[in-house]
Design an enzyme around this catalytic site. Structure first.
Site, PDB file in Angstrom:
ATOM      1  CE  LYS A  60      -2.597  -0.608  -7.183  1.00 50.38           C
ATOM      2  NZ  LYS A  60      -2.603  -1.682  -6.369  1.00 50.38           N
ATOM      3  CE  LYS A 120      -3.682   2.013  -4.229  1.00 50.52           C
ATOM      4  NZ  LYS A 120      -3.733   0.620  -3.814  1.00 50.52           N
TER       5      LYS A 120
HETATM    6  C1  PBG Z   1      -1.595  -4.156  -3.878  1.00 45.74           C
HETATM    7  C2  PBG Z   1      -2.135  -3.019  -3.353  1.00 45.74           C
HETATM    8  C3  PBG Z   1      -1.280  -1.810  -2.896  1.00 45.74           C
HETATM    9  C4  PBG Z   1      -2.062  -1.012  -2.450  1.00 45.74           C
HETATM   10  C5  PBG Z   1      -3.463  -1.508  -2.269  1.00 45.74           C
HETATM   11  N1  PBG Z   1      -3.336  -2.730  -2.864  1.00 45.74           N
HETATM   12  C6  PBG Z   1       0.214  -1.765  -3.433  1.00 45.74           C
HETATM   13  C7  PBG Z   1       0.643  -2.131  -4.964  1.00 45.74           C
HETATM   14  O1  PBG Z   1      -0.118  -2.035  -5.673  1.00 45.74           O
HETATM   15  O2  PBG Z   1       1.928  -2.389  -4.709  1.00 45.74           O
HETATM   16  C8  PBG Z   1      -1.505   0.315  -1.984  1.00 45.74           C
HETATM   17  C9  PBG Z   1      -2.247   0.988  -1.091  1.00 45.74           C
HETATM   18  C10 PBG Z   1      -1.283   2.129  -0.449  1.00 45.74           C
HETATM   19  O3  PBG Z   1      -0.306   2.530  -0.831  1.00 45.74           O
HETATM   20  O4  PBG Z   1      -2.132   2.781   0.464  1.00 45.74           O
HETATM   21  N2  PBG Z   1      -2.375  -4.891  -4.744  1.00 45.74           N
END
Ligand code: PBG
Length: 325
Positions: A196, A249
């Site tokens: 991520k 992601k």
């Molecule tokens: C938070 C989380 C995020 C997303 C999924 N879980 C945002 C972040 O890490 O700030 C992003 C999902 C999206 O942008 O569609 N843990």
């Protein structure tokens, strides 16, 4: 002109193109993310995500019934916590009567076959808007992992099929697997957000849940987008620690990572077609600059072609409609 090989032969009609297509999307590929809020009979359209809603639990259950009737078999739950319950411990994250826990129960009760996955990270519950516990301006790893284990077990108690840790703390997959085992949840799976990246494309999601970091950014835990090998390292470690499914992601700017991860692992790979990717398509379509339907199918097919076995996407419903019409 005499040619021994003519590649256009296989492209000349819709029939031949569909026969030789290497990638085909199916409703089985999609995970539908859902944003849930307190209250009743509320459907709030997220300003930066046109036609995507944050709903109260009653309307969420209706939405899940509709998704199931369309052939979508998995949802990924996110909740918006009230400001009063936010703190720096994450306590509300494992409240047995918390919104997430109530949502899991209500959804499993209404549609038992629906695979329910839950976001595991402290950001919706954090007064700092960070994924972990903050000490002296730092997001501390090991204390956060302890909290994530409690959070995961409470999701399992409520009936979640899989927990999806999205926090990027070190060692959390092993700790969560261990916690689930010790508590007897041997059938609860883990979809790890393994690679991520710290991405500006999460912006609309943070609007949706009012969870933007209050100070700094998430670069001390989420990955640097300059890195490739690190994604493989993270993913292999998560598998060793017990991840059933690994995730990359965001998706669109990271198709190379999806492919490399796919080639490196023997577990299912998922990709998250995130909020900013959704917003870009919506914005361009609104301006009349892109054909939205075509963009949706092209993007999702590309993510699958890159190597994703599953795709979490805000376009799940649109895509199923397009595929079945
Ligand atoms: C938070 C989380 C995020 C997303 C999924 N879980 C945002 C972040 O890490 O700030 C992003 C999902 C999206 O942008 O569609 N843990």
């Amino acid at each position: 002109m005499y040619l021994q090989r003519r590649n256009r032969i296989l492209r000349q009609s819709p029939a031949i193109r569909s026969l030789v297509a290497e990638t085909a999307l199916s409703p089985n590929d999609f995970i539908a993310p859902l944003f849930i809020d307190e209250g009743e009979n509320i459907a709030f359209e997220i300003p930066s995500m046109p036609n995507y809603y944050r709903r109260s639990l009653d309307l969420t259950v209706k939405e899940v019934e509709e998704l199931w009737s369309m052939g979508i078999k998995s949802v990924l739950l996110f909740i918006k916590a009230k400001d009063e319950v936010k703190d720096n411990t994450g306590l509300e994250a494992w409240n047995p009567d918390g919104l997430m826990q109530r949502s899991i129960k209500a959804i499993k009760n209404a549609v038992p076959g629906m695979l329910v996955m839950t976001d595991v990270a402290l950001d919706p519950y954090s007064s700092y808007g960070h994924d972990g516990i903050v000490t002296d301006g730092e997001i501390v790893n090991d204390e956060t992992v302890e909290a994530l284990v409690k959070m995961s077990i409470s999701h399992a108690v409520a009936g979640a099929d899989m927990v999806a840790p999205s926090d990027m703390m070190d060692g959390r997959i092993g700790a969560i697997r261990g916690g689930l085992e010790k508590s007897g949840f041997t059938k609860t799976g883990i979809m790890a957000y393994s690679a991520k990246y710290a991405s500006c494309f999460y912006g609309p999601f943070r609007d949706a849940l009012d969870s933007a970091p209050g100070f700094g950014d998430k670069k001390t835990y989420q990955m640097d987008y300059a890195n490739r090998k690190e994604a493989i390292k993270e993913t292999l470690m998560d598998i060793e620690e017990g991840a059933d499914i690994v995730m990359v992601k965001p998706a669109l700017a990271y198709l190379d990572i999806i492919r490399e991860v796919k080639d490196a692992v023997d577990v299912p790979v998922s990709a998250y077609n995130i909020s900013g990717e959704y917003a870009m398509v919506k914005a361009a379509a609104k301006m009349g600059w892109l054909n939205e339907d075509k963009a949706i199918l092209e993007i999702l097919t590309a993510i699958k072609r890159a190597g994703a076995d599953l795709i979490a996407t805000y376009f799940a419903k649109d895509a199923v409609k397009l595929l079945t019409q």
